[in-house]
Design a protein around this motif. Structure first.
Motif, PDB file in Angstrom:
ATOM      1  N   CYS A 235       9.992   0.454   1.694  1.00 18.24           N
ATOM      2  CA  CYS A 235       9.888  -1.282  -0.126  1.00 18.24           C
ATOM      3  C   CYS A 235       9.154  -1.866   0.611  1.00 18.24           C
ATOM      4  N   VAL A 236       7.408  -2.527  -0.007  1.00 18.60           N
ATOM      5  CA  VAL A 236       6.596  -2.868   0.766  1.00 18.60           C
ATOM      6  C   VAL A 236       6.688  -4.045  -0.068  1.00 18.60           C
ATOM      7  N   ASN A 237       6.623  -5.267   0.543  1.00 15.93           N
ATOM      8  CA  ASN A 237       6.657  -7.009   0.240  1.00 15.93           C
ATOM      9  C   ASN A 237       4.762  -7.119  -0.104  1.00 15.93           C
ATOM     10  N   PRO A 238       3.718  -7.040  -1.327  1.00 14.89           N
ATOM     11  CA  PRO A 238       2.441  -7.189  -0.714  1.00 14.89           C
ATOM     12  C   PRO A 238       2.360  -8.894   0.821  1.00 14.89           C
ATOM     13  N   LYS A 239       3.323  -9.498   0.105  1.00  9.00           N
ATOM     14  CA  LYS A 239       2.957 -10.736   0.559  1.00  9.00           C
ATOM     15  C   LYS A 239       3.561 -11.112   1.651  1.00  9.00           C
ATOM     16  N   ASP A 240       3.828  -9.528   2.806  1.00 11.42           N
ATOM     17  CA  ASP A 240       4.310  -9.931   4.087  1.00 11.42           C
ATOM     18  C   ASP A 240       2.522  -8.992   4.939  1.00 11.42           C
ATOM     19  N   HIS A 241       1.685  -8.803   4.086  1.00  8.23           N
ATOM     20  CA  HIS A 241       0.475  -8.377   4.474  1.00  8.23           C
ATOM     21  C   HIS A 241      -0.626  -9.097   4.049  1.00  8.23           C
ATOM     22  N   ASP A 242      -1.404  -9.304   5.074  1.00  3.81           N
ATOM     23  CA  ASP A 242      -2.721 -10.182   5.272  1.00  3.81           C
ATOM     24  C   ASP A 242      -3.504  -9.307   4.412  1.00  3.81           C
ATOM     25  N   LYS A 243      -3.749  -8.128   4.285  1.00  2.00           N
ATOM     26  CA  LYS A 243      -5.155  -7.228   3.934  1.00  2.00           C
ATOM     27  C   LYS A 243      -4.493  -6.581   2.108  1.00  2.00           C
ATOM     28  N   PRO A 244      -5.981  -6.309   1.502  1.00  2.00           N
ATOM     29  CA  PRO A 244      -5.234  -5.415   0.073  1.00  2.00           C
ATOM     30  C   PRO A 244      -3.659  -4.850   0.298  1.00  2.00           C
ATOM     31  N   ILE A 245      -3.077  -4.930  -1.199  1.00  2.00           N
ATOM     32  CA  ILE A 245      -1.900  -4.067  -0.930  1.00  2.00           C
ATOM     33  C   ILE A 245      -2.873  -2.652  -1.079  1.00  2.00           C
ATOM     34  N   GLN A 246      -3.514  -2.201  -2.030  1.00  2.00           N
ATOM     35  CA  GLN A 246      -3.855  -0.701  -2.015  1.00  2.00           C
ATOM     36  C   GLN A 246      -4.465  -0.100  -0.586  1.00  2.00           C
ATOM     37  N   GLN A 247      -5.016  -1.080   0.144  1.00  2.00           N
ATOM     38  CA  GLN A 247      -5.335  -0.719   2.159  1.00  2.00           C
ATOM     39  C   GLN A 247      -4.391  -0.441   2.530  1.00  2.00           C
ATOM     40  N   VAL A 248      -2.619  -1.053   1.915  1.00  2.00           N
ATOM     41  CA  VAL A 248      -1.605  -1.037   3.396  1.00  2.00           C
ATOM     42  C   VAL A 248      -1.318   0.431   2.862  1.00  2.00           C
ATOM     43  N   ILE A 249      -0.991   0.516   1.437  1.00  2.00           N
ATOM     44  CA  ILE A 249      -0.795   2.078   0.932  1.00  2.00           C
ATOM     45  C   ILE A 249      -1.645   2.819   1.878  1.00  2.00           C
ATOM     46  N   VAL A 250      -2.661   2.773   1.892  1.00  6.18           N
ATOM     47  CA  VAL A 250      -2.867   3.726   2.063  1.00  6.18           C
ATOM     48  C   VAL A 250      -3.251   4.345   3.491  1.00  6.18           C
ATOM     49  N   GLU A 251      -3.161   3.261   4.631  1.00  9.43           N
ATOM     50  CA  GLU A 251      -2.602   3.022   6.186  1.00  9.43           C
ATOM     51  C   GLU A 251      -1.745   4.069   6.003  1.00  9.43           C
ATOM     52  N   MET A 252      -0.552   3.172   5.078  1.00  2.44           N
ATOM     53  CA  MET A 252       0.834   4.349   5.589  1.00  2.44           C
ATOM     54  C   MET A 252       0.789   5.630   5.423  1.00  2.44           C
ATOM     55  N   THR A 253      -0.083   5.963   4.060  1.00  4.18           N
ATOM     56  CA  THR A 253       0.164   7.294   3.763  1.00  4.18           C
ATOM     57  C   THR A 253      -0.914   8.487   4.109  1.00  4.18           C
ATOM     58  N   GLY A 254      -2.192   7.362   4.823  1.00  4.31           N
ATOM     59  CA  GLY A 254      -3.409   8.660   4.875  1.00  4.31           C
ATOM     60  C   GLY A 254      -4.600   8.419   4.169  1.00  4.31           C
ATOM     61  N   TRP A 255      -4.301   9.186   3.341  1.00  2.00           N
ATOM     62  CA  TRP A 255      -5.491   9.311   2.021  1.00  2.00           C
ATOM     63  C   TRP A 255      -4.619   8.304   1.085  1.00  2.00           C
ATOM     64  N   GLY A 256      -3.586   7.616   0.865  1.00  2.00           N
ATOM     65  CA  GLY A 256      -2.941   7.553  -0.525  1.00  2.00           C
ATOM     66  C   GLY A 256      -1.844   7.991  -0.961  1.00  2.00           C
ATOM     67  N   VAL A 257      -1.279   7.633  -2.161  1.00  2.00           N
ATOM     68  CA  VAL A 257       0.071   8.314  -2.581  1.00  2.00           C
ATOM     69  C   VAL A 257      -0.557   9.590  -3.929  1.00  2.00           C
ATOM     70  N   ASP A 258      -0.318  10.727  -4.422  1.00  2.00           N
ATOM     71  CA  ASP A 258      -0.518  11.399  -4.790  1.00  2.00           C
ATOM     72  C   ASP A 258      -0.653  10.753  -6.414  1.00  2.00           C
ATOM     73  N   HIS A 259       0.952   9.603  -6.329  1.00  2.00           N
ATOM     74  CA  HIS A 259       0.919   9.032  -8.102  1.00  2.00           C
ATOM     75  C   HIS A 259       1.578   7.011  -8.103  1.00  2.00           C
ATOM     76  N   SER A 260       0.480   6.902  -8.921  1.00  4.65           N
ATOM     77  CA  SER A 260       0.986   5.408  -8.913  1.00  4.65           C
ATOM     78  C   SER A 260       1.082   4.943 -10.178  1.00  4.65           C
ATOM     79  N   PHE A 261       2.310   3.946 -10.181  1.00  2.12           N
ATOM     80  CA  PHE A 261       2.830   2.948 -11.464  1.00  2.12           C
ATOM     81  C   PHE A 261       3.043   2.142 -11.188  1.00  2.12           C
ATOM     82  N   GLU A 262       1.959   1.506 -12.438  1.00  2.00           N
ATOM     83  CA  GLU A 262       2.135   0.175 -12.613  1.00  2.00           C
ATOM     84  C   GLU A 262       2.837  -0.715 -13.634  1.00  2.00           C
TER      85      GLU A 262
END
Ligand SMILES: NC(=O)c1ccc[n+]([C@@H]2O[C@H](COP(=O)([O-])OP(=O)(O)OC[C@H]3O[C@@H](n4cnc5c(N)ncnc54)[C@H](O)[C@@H]3O)[C@@H](O)[C@H]2O)c1
Ligand SMILES: [Zn+2]
Ligand SMILES: [Zn+2]
Length: 369
Positions: A235-262
């Motif tokens: 679980c990730v709260n974008p407010k806990d990070h000082d960088k764009p949320i996409q960068q947070v997710i890419v860093e968590m996963t290596g290359w990003g996720v297979d699927h994202s949903f808005e």
């Protein structure tokens, strides 16, 4: 006949509980007594005045369950006493879209539905002799509503209407987006932006599909507990990070996720959701409804390097064909609905459902008549 209804007389104002007049169903139409209705963010969106298709005064509501009272001429697929779920995405089985096998976007009643009227161009609702418009072909915020026959799924009468009404929109949309639109495969990684009824249903669907990592993202951390219950692994709260949320997710996963949903309706988050998709094959599904005139943007490079941008309405689900089976799945416990229903209230308190949603305190409020 008379019917108790919560009417949206003006954009931005609370609904008013009044007695409206409901005219009998015409050819191809059905009079339904709604027993329960969920309140979806799309109702709030239209009520806010941001919806270009919003017409007032109107009876909103599109996530209902009810019982057929009377049928108009030529109606054969339902009869009085049948339990039904109204569909904002009709299924006529005859139009180009229905026959294509490629989409659930039936056009049988689309043109008039978008104008808040029945297929003959008139409304069945009135108040003090003035027309009151329909909404999304459903208008479940009236105890008695008139719906096109092609906009009704007949379901098992033993199902719990307080729960299966959520299959009229939120839960079906989320589950369908995973299964029909993204086609999530076992082991795939998933990021879900926005943990309301839609986002939590996406998480449930991802878990059912056997997804590996399921990252749940919301600015309201009170949503995380339920997200974990449905299967979120992070679980990730974008407010806990000082960088764009996409960068947070890419860093968590290596290359990003297979699927994202808005699942919010925020065009900035739509961009983030695309940009956290895996290089080469990641795809992002837009479910949230953005305000009138808003546009999405990204660098074309994001698509050139193999990401796909998709969208879905009602999760690609063909309501008349598929909802009866989904209701059976819910009754058998294969689809969980109970955790979504965080609040229930009588029609007279329906404005409270909107307040709870805006305050981030509810997942789904279900209104009963
Ligand atoms: N495409 C369809 O068929 C379809 C069907 C139903 C609903 N919708 C749309 O889906 C969206 C979600 O509906 P819902 O009923 O689940 O809404 P909701 O209000 O219950 O949930 C939205 C969630 O997003 C979170 N959020 C808001 N801004 C955020 C941000 N910047 N970053 C992260 N999280 C954020 C909120 O805290 C909330 O938990 C709405 O736009 C609705 O109109 C689309
Ligand atoms: Zn909805
Ligand atoms: Zn059709």
């Amino acid at each position: 006949m008379k019917s108790r209804a919560a009417v949206a007389f003006e954009a931005g104002k609370p609904l008013q509980i009044v007695e409206i007049d409901v005219a009998p169903p015409q050819a191809g139409e059905v009079l339904v007594r709604i027993t329960h209705t969920g309140v979806c963010h799309t109702d709030a969106f239209t009520l806010s005045g941001d919806d270009p298709e919003g017409i007032f005064p109107a009876v909103l509501g599109h996530e209902g369950a009810g019982i057929v009272v009377e049928v108009g001429e030529g109606v054969t697929s339902v009869k009085p006493g049948d339990h039904v779920i109204p569909l904002y995405t009709a299924e006529c089985g005859q139009c180009l879209f229905c026959k294509s096998g490629k989409t659930n976007l039936c056009v049988a009643v689309r043109a008039t539905q978008g104008k808040g009227v029945m297929p003959d161009g008139t409304t069945r609702f009135s108040y003090n002799g003035q027309p009151v418009y329909h909404y999304m072909g459903c208008s479940t915020f009236s105890e008695y509503t008139v719906v096109a026959e092609v906009s009704l799924a007949k379901v098992n009468p033993k199902a719990n209407p307080e729960q299966v009404c959520l299959l009229g929109c939120g839960v079906t949309t989320g589950l369908g987006a995973v299964k029909n639109t993204a086609k999530v495969q076992p082991g795939d990684s998933v990021a879900v932006f926005g943990l309301g009824g839609i986002g939590l249903a996406v998480i449930q669907g991802a878990k059912m599909a056997g997804a590996g990592r399921i990252i749940a993202i919301d600015t309201n951390p009170s949503k995380f507990e339920l997200a974990r219950t449905f299967g979120a692994t992070d679980c990730v709260n974008p407010k806990d990070h000082d960088k764009p949320i996409q960068q947070v997710i890419v860093e968590m996963t290596g290359w990003g996720v297979d699927h994202s949903f808005e699942c919010i309706g925020n065009v900035g988050v739509m961009r983030a959701a695309l940009e956290c998709a895996h290089r080469g094959w990641g795809q992002s599904v837009i479910i949230g409804v953005a305000g009138a005139g808003q546009e999405i943007s990204t660098r074309p490079f994001q698509l050139v390097t193999g990401r796909k941008w998709l969208g879905t309405a009602f999760g690609g689900v063909k309501g008349r064909t598929e909802l009866p089976g989904m209701v059976e799945d819910a009754m058998a416990g294969r689809i969980q609905l109970a955790p979504f229903v965080t609040h229930t209230m009588p029609l007279t308190e329906i404005n409270e459902a909107f307040d709870l949603m805006h305050a981030g305190k509810s997942i789904r409020s279900v209104v009963y008549y």
